[in-house]
Design a protein around this motif. Structure first.
Motif, short mmCIF file in Angstrom:
data_model
loop_
_atom_site.label_atom_id
_atom_site.label_comp_id
_atom_site.label_asym_id
_atom_site.label_seq_id
_atom_site.Cartn_x
_atom_site.Cartn_y
_atom_site.Cartn_z
N GLU A 42 0.83 -1.21 0.00
CA GLU A 42 0.00 0.00 0.00
C GLU A 42 0.86 1.25 0.00
OE1 GLU A 42 -2.39 -3.36 1.38
OE2 GLU A 42 -0.44 -2.58 2.00
N LEU A 43 1.93 1.24 0.80
CA LEU A 43 2.83 2.39 0.84
C LEU A 43 3.51 2.58 -0.51
CD1 LEU A 43 5.18 3.51 3.65
CD2 LEU A 43 6.10 3.26 1.34
N LEU A 44 4.00 1.50 -1.10
CA LEU A 44 4.68 1.59 -2.39
C LEU A 44 3.72 2.03 -3.48
CD1 LEU A 44 6.94 -1.60 -2.27
CD2 LEU A 44 7.50 0.74 -1.60
N TYR A 45 2.50 1.51 -3.44
CA TYR A 45 1.49 1.92 -4.42
C TYR A 45 1.24 3.43 -4.34
CZ TYR A 45 -3.16 2.80 -6.31
OH TYR A 45 -4.22 3.35 -6.99
N SER A 46 1.08 3.93 -3.12
CA SER A 46 0.80 5.36 -2.95
C SER A 46 1.97 6.22 -3.40
CB SER A 46 0.47 5.65 -1.48
OG SER A 46 -0.71 4.98 -1.08
N GLU A 47 3.18 5.78 -3.05
CA GLU A 47 4.37 6.54 -3.46
C GLU A 47 4.53 6.53 -4.97
OE1 GLU A 47 8.12 8.60 -3.26
OE2 GLU A 47 6.26 8.53 -2.09
N GLY A 48 4.29 5.38 -5.58
CA GLY A 48 4.39 5.29 -7.04
C GLY A 48 3.33 6.13 -7.73
N LEU A 49 2.12 6.14 -7.17
CA LEU A 49 1.05 6.93 -7.77
C LEU A 49 1.36 8.42 -7.66
CD1 LEU A 49 -1.72 6.67 -9.15
CD2 LEU A 49 -2.77 6.90 -6.89
N GLU A 163 11.85 -6.16 0.93
CA GLU A 163 12.35 -7.53 0.93
C GLU A 163 13.21 -7.77 -0.30
OE1 GLU A 163 10.69 -12.10 1.44
OE2 GLU A 163 9.29 -10.42 1.26
N LYS A 164 12.78 -7.23 -1.44
CA LYS A 164 13.51 -7.34 -2.70
C LYS A 164 13.32 -6.04 -3.48
CE LYS A 164 12.46 -12.28 -3.26
NZ LYS A 164 11.80 -13.27 -4.15
N PRO A 165 14.26 -5.73 -4.36
CA PRO A 165 13.99 -4.63 -5.31
C PRO A 165 12.75 -4.97 -6.13
CG PRO A 165 16.30 -5.31 -5.40
CD PRO A 165 15.59 -6.34 -4.59
N CYS A 166 12.01 -3.98 -6.52
CA CYS A 166 10.78 -4.26 -7.26
C CYS A 166 10.39 -3.10 -8.17
CB CYS A 166 9.63 -4.60 -6.31
SG CYS A 166 9.12 -3.23 -5.24
N PHE A 182 11.69 0.57 -7.25
CA PHE A 182 11.89 0.74 -5.82
C PHE A 182 13.11 -0.07 -5.36
CE2 PHE A 182 7.31 1.63 -6.15
CZ PHE A 182 7.23 2.81 -5.42
N TYR A 183 13.96 0.58 -4.58
CA TYR A 183 15.16 -0.06 -4.06
C TYR A 183 15.40 0.47 -2.66
CZ TYR A 183 20.09 -1.44 -3.70
OH TYR A 183 21.28 -1.99 -3.29
N ASN A 187 17.41 1.38 5.64
CA ASN A 187 16.15 2.01 6.05
C ASN A 187 15.76 3.20 5.18
OD1 ASN A 187 16.02 0.14 8.14
ND2 ASN A 187 17.01 1.52 9.59
N LEU A 188 16.21 3.21 3.95
CA LEU A 188 15.84 4.26 3.01
C LEU A 188 15.35 3.61 1.72
CD1 LEU A 188 15.80 7.28 2.10
CD2 LEU A 188 18.12 6.89 1.23
N ILE A 189 14.11 3.87 1.36
CA ILE A 189 13.56 3.38 0.10
C ILE A 189 13.68 4.48 -0.94
CG2 ILE A 189 11.49 2.60 -1.11
CD1 ILE A 189 10.51 1.42 1.51
N GLU A 190 14.31 4.17 -2.05
CA GLU A 190 14.45 5.12 -3.15
C GLU A 190 13.56 4.69 -4.30
OE1 GLU A 190 18.43 6.49 -4.08
OE2 GLU A 190 19.20 5.42 -2.32
N SER A 191 12.96 5.67 -4.96
CA SER A 191 12.03 5.39 -6.05
C SER A 191 12.37 6.23 -7.27
CB SER A 191 10.59 5.66 -5.61
OG SER A 191 10.46 6.97 -5.10
N ASN A 192 12.22 5.63 -8.44
CA ASN A 192 12.44 6.32 -9.71
C ASN A 192 11.30 5.97 -10.65
OD1 ASN A 192 15.37 5.53 -8.63
ND2 ASN A 192 15.53 7.45 -9.72
N ALA A 193 10.66 6.98 -11.20
CA ALA A 193 9.49 6.76 -12.05
C ALA A 193 9.75 7.20 -13.48
CB ALA A 193 8.28 7.52 -11.48
N PHE A 194 9.26 6.39 -14.42
CA PHE A 194 9.46 6.66 -15.84
C PHE A 194 8.17 6.37 -16.61
CE2 PHE A 194 13.49 5.37 -14.04
CZ PHE A 194 14.40 6.27 -14.58
N LEU A 195 7.92 7.18 -17.62
CA LEU A 195 6.88 6.87 -18.61
C LEU A 195 7.41 5.79 -19.54
CD1 LEU A 195 5.96 10.55 -19.57
CD2 LEU A 195 4.54 9.02 -18.18
#
Length: 231
Positions: A42-49, A163-166, A182-183, A187-195
């Motif tokens: 849920e957290l990853l979904y919200s961050e990605g959105l 648990e794993k990169p995704c 997501f990587y 204790n730091l999650i980094e996110s990169n978004a692309f079209l």
């Protein structure tokens, strides 16, 4: 194989140039209590959105696009996406990948990483993770690759791990997919978004997504649908 090698090396260069750059409000830097474990879907979904919406804002702002590129051919790639609602995905999928599988991409590029330190290997794994959407866009041509690069966003979330990169793939009825990488480390999650303006992904299915990842050399990817929040 040679073409994939060239694309991988080019993707790593693009990741170095764009992957670490935050656009807009960047990431979250909340003060959070000690981590309770792995981040929820849920957290990853919200961050990605949130990042997908930021990409949509970039596409819809002529001033931003004109600052980033003066090429009509590049801007033409983005025109069909203007006015689309990136906040309402039709379906969302999570694709988890082992770190070893990402390192195998380096072997595909015929690079010897055996002498790398563990710190450098983890840095390389993150670059390989971000290289996947770049390679997918590279298959579609230089204009698509450049267009996706100028409309990329990144963020971070302090306090949890993965648990794993995704990857999270957001699929839309009338817009191109968005891929968010997501990587996590320390204790730091980094996110990169692309079209993905020209991914060829016309319908959502586990087989179609598996073929998409296989096209860049990732054969063993755990893919599952994500329940979309109705809030």
């Amino acid at each position: 194989m040679k073409r994939l090698t060239v694309l991988l090396l080019a993707a790593c260069l693009c990741a170095a140039l764009f992957g670490g750059c935050s656009h807009g409000d960047g990431g979250r830097h909340d003060s959070i209590a000690p981590p309770a474990g792995y981040a929820s879907d849920e957290l990853l979904y919200s961050e990605g959105l949130r990042l997908a919406l930021l990409l949509g804002e970039m596409v819809d702002q002529p001033e931003y696009l004109n600052i980033m590129s003066a090429s009509p051919a590049i801007l033409d790639v983005l025109k069909p996406l203007q006015g689309k609602d990136f906040g309402q995905p039709e379906s969302v999928y999570k694709a988890s990948v082992e770190e070893d599988a990402l390192l195998q991409l380096v072997q595909t590029a015929e690079l010897d990483w055996a002498g790398f330190s563990s710190t450098l290997q983890r840095h390389l794994i993150q670059k390989m993770l971000v290289s996947v959407p770049t390679m997918l866009n590279g298959f579609a041509g230089t204009e698509t690759l450049a267009a996706a690069s100028i409309c990329a966003a990144s963020g971070n979330y302090i306090g949890e791990n993965l648990e794993k990169p995704c990857y999270f793939l957001y699929l839309y009825p009338d817009a191109c997919p968005v891929m968010v990488c997501f990587y996590s480390s320390d204790n730091l999650i980094e996110s990169n978004a692309f079209l993905l303006p020209d991914s060829g992904l016309t319908k959502a299915s586990l087989d179609a997504l598996a073929e998409l990842f296989a096209s860049v050399g990732l054969e063993e990817v755990q893919i599952e649908p994500v329940e979309i929040s109705q809030e």
